[in-house]
Design a protein around this motif. Structure first.
Motif, PDB file in Angstrom:
ATOM      1  N   ILE A  59       1.569  -0.547   0.273  1.00  0.00           N
ATOM      2  CA  ILE A  59       0.119  -0.039  -0.325  1.00  0.00           C
ATOM      3  C   ILE A  59       1.232   1.510  -0.152  1.00  0.00           C
ATOM      4  CG2 ILE A  59      -2.143   1.272   1.871  1.00  0.00           C
ATOM      5  CD1 ILE A  59      -2.706  -0.585  -0.120  1.00  0.00           C
ATOM      6  N   SER A  60       2.282   0.789   0.650  1.00  0.00           N
ATOM      7  CA  SER A  60       2.567   2.252   0.374  1.00  0.00           C
ATOM      8  C   SER A  60       3.675   2.666  -0.915  1.00  0.00           C
ATOM      9  CB  SER A  60       3.673   2.512   2.014  1.00  0.00           C
ATOM     10  OG  SER A  60       3.617   2.037   3.072  1.00  0.00           O
ATOM     11  N   ARG A  63       1.801   4.344  -2.993  1.00  0.00           N
ATOM     12  CA  ARG A  63       0.975   5.229  -2.047  1.00  0.00           C
ATOM     13  C   ARG A  63       2.110   6.484  -2.786  1.00  0.00           C
ATOM     14  NH1 ARG A  63      -0.544   5.833   3.963  1.00  0.00           N
ATOM     15  NH2 ARG A  63      -1.165   7.862   3.352  1.00  0.00           N
ATOM     16  N   GLY A  90      -5.561   6.282  -0.087  1.00  0.00           N
ATOM     17  CA  GLY A  90      -4.842   5.515   0.812  1.00  0.00           C
ATOM     18  C   GLY A  90      -4.397   5.653   1.908  1.00  0.00           C
ATOM     19  N   THR A  93      -6.933   2.706   3.988  1.00  0.00           N
ATOM     20  CA  THR A  93      -6.323   1.695   3.816  1.00  0.00           C
ATOM     21  C   THR A  93      -5.530   0.961   4.810  1.00  0.00           C
ATOM     22  OG1 THR A  93      -6.970   1.845   1.776  1.00  0.00           O
ATOM     23  CG2 THR A  93      -5.335   0.042   2.143  1.00  0.00           C
ATOM     24  N   THR A  94      -4.493   2.398   5.177  1.00  0.00           N
ATOM     25  CA  THR A  94      -3.184   1.606   5.874  1.00  0.00           C
ATOM     26  C   THR A  94      -3.234   2.095   7.498  1.00  0.00           C
ATOM     27  OG1 THR A  94      -1.710   3.159   4.675  1.00  0.00           O
ATOM     28  CG2 THR A  94      -0.585   2.709   6.412  1.00  0.00           C
TER      29      THR A  94
END
Length: 469
Positions: A59-60, A63, A90, A93-94
């Motif tokens: 995810i990071s 982003r 983003g 989600t994190t």
């Protein structure tokens, strides 16, 4: 910029602040995830902790790629909302991964919970710090990360209620601080936009003021030149008129002396010399009267092209063999009203000046045409009115003139020629002829590149289909 444009600009600045800090934010997120997974792996299972950490890394990375894309290409207003949604999604989600992991993945042992609380609290504080400009992004991480942790504390029994309350208060305080920072950022950007707008207005006004000042200086200089020429014209005309009367008396008396002298050759010679000098003086006075616009002009409808073609042999002989003479006559020239003799004299004066400016030879071009002069083109010329004009341009490739010389070329007796080679009355005579005809004269010159003088004479038939009515 409109209010909608301001809103877009503010939103863009908020997102730019978030994405500019994305590399630091995401690096810290990944490092914390790896640290937590490593610490909790013995109690939670290495595979499960590693999977959770990998999800955060993926995810990071997404982003980070999105933030780089945003910073390289400024989005249009229509896509700005999409980028805002990308930022919020983003962060959400994190935050869900961190909050969900605190309930589903991590053990309930006290020291694990304390460790996790410190990590999540630090992450929430960091998210507020770097995302404060865009409150939705900050809140999208803080609430999903902190509230599940508080719920996990409550689920462990009454003794954990204080811890759960502290987490909720901490999250609420962060959101309140974020709201204040969000508003202050918007106020600062809006003030900057207003300041830039006012600065642009001032800059535009300053440019307009400079242009108006320059136009005013040109107008004042033109008016000064016109008044000076009018004053010189009035003075010259008055003196020339009176002096002409005196010359006529002298000429009349010399004629009488010659008639009464009989066979006295000595007296006759003196009388003839005196008469010739008086006649030359009368011719000189005629030039001054033309400048003062007081000649006895016989204006008739003329075809400028025909006059020039008739005059071409004389012009060629006047210029000599060292100068190449060209004549470019425009077809379908409308007639104008002028004195043919004065017109040809004006062109001859211009040709002689051009010849003298090209002692080593060159090219002299006479061009005719039809054009329109507006009020702005006739600034400083009250004798002419806007409309259609016949133009006659005399262009040479000679020495040219400086701006200082050009400012004085129409003054009587002003000349740059050597003593005895010019009276300084050629261009003033042309000036007076054109102004008396209701026309306009334009002069352009560049040192070492030549000079062009254009005579504009008003078209005779104003009811011509293309002319103004």
């Amino acid at each position: 910029m409109t209010a909608d444009g301001d809103t877009y600009q503010i939103e863009y600045e908020r997102l730019w602040s978030v994405f500019r800090h994305a590399p630091l934010t995401l690096s810290v997120t990944v490092l914390n995830a790896v640290l937590v997974a490593t610490v909790l792996a013995p109690a939670d299972g290495a595979r499960l902790s590693a999977g959770w950490a990998v999800a955060i890394v993926v995810i990071s990375a997404v982003r980070w790629i999105g933030s780089r894309w945003f910073l390289r290409r400024r989005p249009q207003e229509a896509s700005c909302r999409g980028w805002a949604a990308f930022s919020i999604l983003g962060a959400l989600t994190t935050g869900v991964l961190w909050g969900g992991g605190s309930i589903v993945l991590f053990p309930a042992a006290e020291w694990y919970q304390v460790f996790l609380s410190l990590v999540v609290g630090g992450m929430c504080a960091g998210a507020l710090t770097v995302n404060a400009a865009h409150l939705p992004t900050a809140v999208a991480f803080i609430l999903p990360a902190a509230l599940p942790l508080a719920a996990g504390f409550l689920a462990q029994g009454p003794e954990w209620r204080v811890s759960a309350l502290l987490v909720v208060i901490f999250a609420a305080a962060l959101c309140a601080i974020g709201l204040s920072a969000h508003r202050m950022f918007g106020y600062r950007i809006r003030s900057q936009i207003a300041l830039d707008r006012e600065r642009d207005k001032l800059s535009t006004a300053n440019i307009r003021l400079i242009e108006e000042a320059a136009q005013r200086r040109v107008a004042e200089a033109t008016l000064f030149q016109v008044r000076k020429m009018e004053a010189i014209g009035h003075l010259t005309g008055g003196i020339a008129h009176d002096f002409n009367n005196l010359l006529q008396v002298i000429i009349g008396n010399t004629s009488q002396i010659q008639r009464l002298a009989g066979d006295n050759e000595r007296v006759l010679d003196y009388a003839r010399v005196a008469e010739q000098a008086a006649v030359r003086g009368a011719d000189l006075i005629g030039s001054l009267l033309t400048f003062a616009r007081r000649p006895s002009a016989d204006a008739v409808p003329v075809d400028i092209n025909a006059l020039l073609e008739e005059f071409e042999p004389l012009l060629s002989r006047t210029l000599g063999s060292a100068i190449r003479f060209k004549m470019v006559l425009s077809a379908d020239m409308p007639p104008c009203s002028t004195d043919p003799a004065q017109f040809q004299s004006a062109v001859l004066n211009l040709a002689i000046n051009a010849r003298d400016a090209m002692p080593g030879g060159g090219v002299l071009t006479v061009t005719t045409g039809v054009g329109r002069l507006e009020k702005a083109d006739l600034t400083g010329n009250p004798d002419a009115s806007p409309g259609r004009f016949v133009s006659v341009s005399v262009r040479d490739t000679g020495a040219g003139m400086t701006a200082a010389v050009m400012a004085r070329v129409f003054e009587p007796f002003f000349t740059t020629k050597e003593v005895g080679k010019g009276s300084g009355l050629g261009l003033p005579q042309v000036y007076g002829f054109v102004r008396q005809a209701g026309g306009h004269i334009a002069l352009t010159s560049t040192p070492n590149q030549g000079t062009e003088v254009t005579l504009w004479l008003p078209v005779l038939f104003i009811d011509d289909p293309v002319a103004d009515v």
